[in-house]
Motif scaffolding. Structure first.
Motif, PDB file in Angstrom:
ATOM      1  N   VAL A 161      11.097  -7.512  -3.276  1.00  0.00           N
ATOM      2  CA  VAL A 161      11.817  -6.480  -2.536  1.00  0.00           C
ATOM      3  C   VAL A 161      10.945  -6.015  -1.374  1.00  0.00           C
ATOM      4  CG1 VAL A 161      11.020  -4.542  -3.993  1.00  0.00           C
ATOM      5  CG2 VAL A 161      13.182  -4.360  -2.726  1.00  0.00           C
ATOM      6  N   LEU A 162      11.587  -5.838  -0.231  1.00  0.00           N
ATOM      7  CA  LEU A 162      10.986  -5.210   0.942  1.00  0.00           C
ATOM      8  C   LEU A 162      11.645  -3.849   1.100  1.00  0.00           C
ATOM      9  CD1 LEU A 162      11.103  -8.221   3.395  1.00  0.00           C
ATOM     10  CD2 LEU A 162       9.053  -6.846   3.019  1.00  0.00           C
ATOM     11  N   ILE A 163      10.846  -2.793   1.225  1.00  0.00           N
ATOM     12  CA  ILE A 163      11.371  -1.437   1.381  1.00  0.00           C
ATOM     13  C   ILE A 163      10.730  -0.819   2.618  1.00  0.00           C
ATOM     14  CG2 ILE A 163      11.553   0.863   0.362  1.00  0.00           C
ATOM     15  CD1 ILE A 163      11.422  -0.573  -2.389  1.00  0.00           C
ATOM     16  N   ARG A 164      11.577  -0.353   3.549  1.00  0.00           N
ATOM     17  CA  ARG A 164      11.075   0.249   4.790  1.00  0.00           C
ATOM     18  C   ARG A 164      10.402   1.584   4.481  1.00  0.00           C
ATOM     19  NH1 ARG A 164      12.751  -0.722  10.031  1.00  0.00           N
ATOM     20  NH2 ARG A 164      14.713  -1.611   9.307  1.00  0.00           N
ATOM     21  N   LEU A 165       9.249   1.806   5.083  1.00  0.00           N
ATOM     22  CA  LEU A 165       8.545   3.079   4.966  1.00  0.00           C
ATOM     23  C   LEU A 165       9.084   4.009   6.046  1.00  0.00           C
ATOM     24  CD1 LEU A 165       4.924   1.769   4.399  1.00  0.00           C
ATOM     25  CD2 LEU A 165       6.485   2.708   2.700  1.00  0.00           C
ATOM     26  N   LYS A 166       9.735   5.063   5.663  1.00  0.00           N
ATOM     27  CA  LYS A 166      10.391   5.944   6.634  1.00  0.00           C
ATOM     28  C   LYS A 166       9.425   6.900   7.325  1.00  0.00           C
ATOM     29  CE  LYS A 166      14.694   5.660   4.212  1.00  0.00           C
ATOM     30  NZ  LYS A 166      16.036   5.877   4.517  1.00  0.00           N
ATOM     31  N   ARG A 167       8.317   7.246   6.667  1.00  0.00           N
ATOM     32  CA  ARG A 167       7.428   8.260   7.236  1.00  0.00           C
ATOM     33  C   ARG A 167       6.404   7.690   8.200  1.00  0.00           C
ATOM     34  NH1 ARG A 167       5.854  11.041   1.832  1.00  0.00           N
ATOM     35  NH2 ARG A 167       7.782  10.436   0.878  1.00  0.00           N
ATOM     36  N   ALA A 218       5.402   4.151  10.859  1.00  0.00           N
ATOM     37  CA  ALA A 218       6.052   3.402  11.937  1.00  0.00           C
ATOM     38  C   ALA A 218       7.299   2.693  11.406  1.00  0.00           C
ATOM     39  CB  ALA A 218       5.064   2.396  12.504  1.00  0.00           C
ATOM     40  N   PRO A 219       8.364   2.613  12.193  1.00  0.00           N
ATOM     41  CA  PRO A 219       9.614   2.015  11.710  1.00  0.00           C
ATOM     42  C   PRO A 219       9.499   0.524  11.372  1.00  0.00           C
ATOM     43  CG  PRO A 219       9.769   2.555  14.050  1.00  0.00           C
ATOM     44  CD  PRO A 219       8.467   3.104  13.555  1.00  0.00           C
ATOM     45  N   ASP A 220       8.435  -0.123  11.837  1.00  0.00           N
ATOM     46  CA  ASP A 220       8.268  -1.537  11.527  1.00  0.00           C
ATOM     47  C   ASP A 220       7.425  -1.777  10.273  1.00  0.00           C
ATOM     48  OD1 ASP A 220       5.898  -0.658  12.671  1.00  0.00           O
ATOM     49  OD2 ASP A 220       5.623  -2.424  13.919  1.00  0.00           O
ATOM     50  N   HIS A 221       7.009  -0.708   9.589  1.00  0.00           N
ATOM     51  CA  HIS A 221       6.199  -0.839   8.380  1.00  0.00           C
ATOM     52  C   HIS A 221       7.090  -0.837   7.142  1.00  0.00           C
ATOM     53  CE1 HIS A 221       1.990   0.401   9.997  1.00  0.00           C
ATOM     54  NE2 HIS A 221       2.597  -0.465  10.768  1.00  0.00           N
ATOM     55  N   TRP A 222       6.875  -1.836   6.302  1.00  0.00           N
ATOM     56  CA  TRP A 222       7.602  -2.008   5.053  1.00  0.00           C
ATOM     57  C   TRP A 222       6.575  -2.195   3.935  1.00  0.00           C
ATOM     58  CZ3 TRP A 222      13.113  -3.440   4.867  1.00  0.00           C
ATOM     59  CH2 TRP A 222      13.728  -3.458   6.117  1.00  0.00           C
ATOM     60  N   LEU A 223       7.017  -2.035   2.691  1.00  0.00           N
ATOM     61  CA  LEU A 223       6.238  -2.442   1.528  1.00  0.00           C
ATOM     62  C   LEU A 223       6.935  -3.645   0.930  1.00  0.00           C
ATOM     63  CD1 LEU A 223       5.327   0.844  -0.367  1.00  0.00           C
ATOM     64  CD2 LEU A 223       3.817  -0.615   0.979  1.00  0.00           C
ATOM     65  N   ILE A 224       6.159  -4.619   0.475  1.00  0.00           N
ATOM     66  CA  ILE A 224       6.723  -5.749  -0.250  1.00  0.00           C
ATOM     67  C   ILE A 224       6.137  -5.740  -1.649  1.00  0.00           C
ATOM     68  CG2 ILE A 224       5.006  -7.397   0.624  1.00  0.00           C
ATOM     69  CD1 ILE A 224       7.368  -9.500   0.504  1.00  0.00           C
ATOM     70  N   ARG A 225       6.995  -6.061  -2.616  1.00  0.00           N
ATOM     71  CA  ARG A 225       6.577  -6.032  -4.024  1.00  0.00           C
ATOM     72  C   ARG A 225       7.297  -7.133  -4.772  1.00  0.00           C
ATOM     73  NH1 ARG A 225       8.266  -1.005  -7.600  1.00  0.00           N
ATOM     74  NH2 ARG A 225       9.571  -2.518  -8.623  1.00  0.00           N
ATOM     75  N   LYS A 226       6.608  -7.769  -5.691  1.00  0.00           N
ATOM     76  CA  LYS A 226       7.257  -8.717  -6.605  1.00  0.00           C
ATOM     77  C   LYS A 226       7.791  -7.907  -7.770  1.00  0.00           C
ATOM     78  CE  LYS A 226       7.042 -13.039  -8.842  1.00  0.00           C
ATOM     79  NZ  LYS A 226       6.632 -13.688 -10.001  1.00  0.00           N
ATOM     80  N   ILE A 227       9.023  -8.168  -8.143  1.00  0.00           N
ATOM     81  CA  ILE A 227       9.617  -7.441  -9.269  1.00  0.00           C
ATOM     82  C   ILE A 227      10.103  -8.443 -10.310  1.00  0.00           C
ATOM     83  CG2 ILE A 227      10.227  -5.378  -7.963  1.00  0.00           C
ATOM     84  CD1 ILE A 227      13.009  -6.450  -7.633  1.00  0.00           C
ATOM     85  N   ASN A 228      10.216  -7.979 -11.532  1.00  0.00           N
ATOM     86  CA  ASN A 228      10.681  -8.859 -12.614  1.00  0.00           C
ATOM     87  C   ASN A 228      12.134  -8.623 -12.924  1.00  0.00           C
ATOM     88  OD1 ASN A 228       8.150 -10.008 -12.889  1.00  0.00           O
ATOM     89  ND2 ASN A 228       7.464  -8.360 -14.202  1.00  0.00           N
TER      90      ASN A 228
END
Length: 133
Positions: A115-121, A123-133
């Motif tokens: 999953v990629l989740i945009r970080l709202k607080r 820069a608008p181009d910053h996201w977090l990526i995480r592997k999920i099960n």
């Protein structure tokens, strides 16, 4: 039953590629095919291998052909340095909104849900990526 989202006009699972890039800084680039281009993120620490969160910085879209590129970008050009394909394959886009992208990789090295989740607080181009099960 698959969670696959059928992209308009696409009758197959879209492609993805992860390129290792030795540019100004060493990093990886995640590229997901959508609507005729490769949506792209620079991953300073590479793809997560477990439940850890890693930074993903969205960069400009690339042409689909760029997903096959390996080689040297000449000095003075944007992204100058060596590029190698680290992983490639197809992916199932499960959910794609403006702030969240859930997908399943079917790669040569990587398989599983991410999953990629945009970080709202920040820069608008910053996201977090995480592997999920």
């Amino acid at each position: 039953m698959s969670d696959h989202i059928a992209w308009k006009g696409l009758n197959r699972m879209p492609q993805f590629v992860i390129q290792e890039h030795w540019a100004r800084t060493h990093h990886f680039d995640l590229r997901l095919e959508k609507e005729g281009v490769l949506k792209s993120w620079a991953l300073p620490k590479g793809m997560p291998v477990d439940d850890e969160k890693r930074l993903a910085i969205q960069v400009e879209d690339h042409d689909l052909d760029y997903g096959q590129f390996e080689g040297e970008i000449p000095p003075g050009e944007y992204g100058a340095g060596k590029v190698a394909i680290w992983d490639k394959g197809r992916y199932d886009p499960v959910e794609w909104t403006g702030d969240k992208i859930l997908f399943v990789l079917h790669g040569e090295r990587l398989k599983g849900r991410y999953v990629l989740i945009r970080l709202k607080r920040s820069a608008p181009d910053h996201w977090l990526i995480r592997k999920i099960n």
